[in-house]
Design an enzyme around this catalytic site. Structure first.
Site, PDB file in Angstrom:
ATOM      1  N   ASN A   1       0.824  -1.223   0.000  1.00 61.59           N
ATOM      2  CA  ASN A   1       0.000   0.000   0.000  1.00 61.59           C
ATOM      3  C   ASN A   1       0.856   1.272   0.000  1.00 61.59           C
ATOM      4  OD1 ASN A   1       1.054   0.031   2.541  1.00 61.59           O
ATOM      5  ND2 ASN A   1      -0.889  -0.069   3.641  1.00 61.59           N
TER       6      ASN A   1
ATOM      7  N   GLU B   1       1.586   4.183   7.555  1.00 57.93           N
ATOM      8  CA  GLU B   1       0.499   3.711   6.698  1.00 57.93           C
ATOM      9  C   GLU B   1      -0.131   4.881   5.937  1.00 57.93           C
ATOM     10  OE1 GLU B   1       0.435   0.701   6.248  1.00 57.93           O
ATOM     11  OE2 GLU B   1      -0.157  -0.545   7.939  1.00 57.93           O
TER      12      GLU B   1
ATOM     13  N   HIS C   1       3.373   1.889   2.113  1.00 57.00           N
ATOM     14  CA  HIS C   1       3.924   2.308   3.412  1.00 57.00           C
ATOM     15  C   HIS C   1       5.446   2.190   3.429  1.00 57.00           C
ATOM     16  CE1 HIS C   1       3.424  -1.963   5.434  1.00 57.00           C
ATOM     17  NE2 HIS C   1       4.621  -1.834   4.915  1.00 57.00           N
TER      18      HIS C   1
HETATM   19  C1  F6R Z   1       9.715  -3.301   7.893  1.00 63.73           C
HETATM   20  C2  F6R Z   1       9.329  -2.187   7.040  1.00 63.73           C
HETATM   21  C3  F6R Z   1       8.204  -2.368   6.068  1.00 63.73           C
HETATM   22  C4  F6R Z   1       8.618  -3.300   4.921  1.00 63.73           C
HETATM   23  C5  F6R Z   1       7.485  -3.445   3.904  1.00 63.73           C
HETATM   24  C6  F6R Z   1       7.855  -4.401   2.796  1.00 63.73           C
HETATM   25  O1  F6R Z   1      10.754  -2.908   8.763  1.00 63.73           O
HETATM   26  O2  F6R Z   1       9.903  -1.142   7.120  1.00 63.73           O
HETATM   27  O3  F6R Z   1       7.827  -1.120   5.561  1.00 63.73           O
HETATM   28  O4  F6R Z   1       9.748  -2.767   4.300  1.00 63.73           O
HETATM   29  O5  F6R Z   1       6.337  -3.909   4.552  1.00 63.73           O
HETATM   30  O6  F6R Z   1       8.030  -5.671   3.313  1.00 63.73           O
HETATM   31  P1  F6R Z   1       8.613  -6.863   2.419  1.00 63.73           P
HETATM   32  O7  F6R Z   1      10.008  -6.520   2.121  1.00 63.73           O
HETATM   33  O8  F6R Z   1       8.496  -8.075   3.311  1.00 63.73           O
HETATM   34  O9  F6R Z   1       7.742  -6.936   1.217  1.00 63.73           O
END
Ligand code: F6R
Length: 234
Positions: A136, A143, A138
């Site tokens: 999304n 968020e 973030h």
């Molecule tokens: C976790 C973080 C999150 C992840 C995001 C993508 O510390 O900062 O913003 O980077 O949710 O997660 P993955 O890499 O698992 O797709």
């Protein structure tokens, strides 16, 4: 924004590790901002390999992590402290006293957010920040919202984030509903940012890089950062 397109996890890891190792060589006590999730894993593997080979030295490096689930103890196998120890810190010569993750068990979330902001300021801010991107948009756990967060937040996770992270927990109900996250302000104050993303993030990356700058797509704020490199598997 600079975009580096790579074709495999290994290339992503090597490309990001080259940037991290180069920055640490230039400033051995660099403050690095770190992320969890699946996207950084090839980078962490490569940094561990380079450290063992003597190609990068973490002895003086300080680190601050972006986020932590509220309610999870550091030794919980889904806490971000546990993730960092297991996937990076246990494999490199960093002094764990110099590694910082928000305290998921903090009794008073407001004080914990203030403590984390003060800690980052006390370190002199972040030299090199690693980011992933959520489906999304973030970054950290910032968020989609009506405003860009200023300070460290105690954030209610969206249903989409809870669903995306459920793969790491036994049931959907086990996924924490709140998390601590570094605010957009400290992320944007980092001197350099590297965002890593797999092929499944193609559409959201396109929005973040070329769409309107809006807190509804938190990563879009990076368009305003003077030195962001995106390493994406295409
Ligand atoms: C976790 C973080 C999150 C992840 C995001 C993508 O510390 O900062 O913003 O980077 O949710 O997660 P993955 O890499 O698992 O797709």
């Amino acid at each position: 924004m600079k975009l580096i397109k790579v074709s495999s996890q290994e290339e992503l890891g090597a490309s990001a590790a080259e940037i991290f190792a180069g920055a640490i060589k230039s400033k051995p006590d660099l403050v690095i901002g770190l992320a969890t999730g699946s996207s950084p894993l090839p980078l962490y593997e490569e940094l561990a390999r380079m450290n063992k080979a003597g190609a990068v030295d973490f002895a003086k490096v300080r680190s601050v992590n972006l986020d932590e689930y509220a309610g999870l103890a550091p030794d919980h196998d889904q806490s971000y402290r546990y993730f960092m120890d297991k996937n990076l810190f246990d494999h490199i010569n960093i002094d764990k006293a110099n590694t910082h993750v928000p305290d998921g068990l903090a009794k008073d979330p407001v004080s914990e957010c203030a403590r984390y902001d003060a800690l980052i300021d006390g370190l002199g801010g972040i030299g090199l920040q690693l980011l992933g991107i959520g489906p999304n948009g973030h970054v950290g756990f910032n968020e989609p919202s009506d405003v860009f967060s200023n300070h460290t937040q105690y954030e209610k996770l969206t249903d989409s984030t809870i669903a995306a992270n459920a793969r790491f927990f036994e049931t959907l109900d086990d996924v924490p509903k709140y998390a601590f996250t570094m605010g957009i302000r400290h992320i944007m104050l980092a001197k350099k940012i590297v965002l890593v993303a797999g092929p499944e993030k193609k559409d959201i990356l396109e929005k973040a890089m070329n769409g309107s700058i809006t807190p509804q797509v938190p990563a879009s704020v990076l368009q305003l950062h003077p030195d962001t490199t995106i390493i994406a598997i295409s």
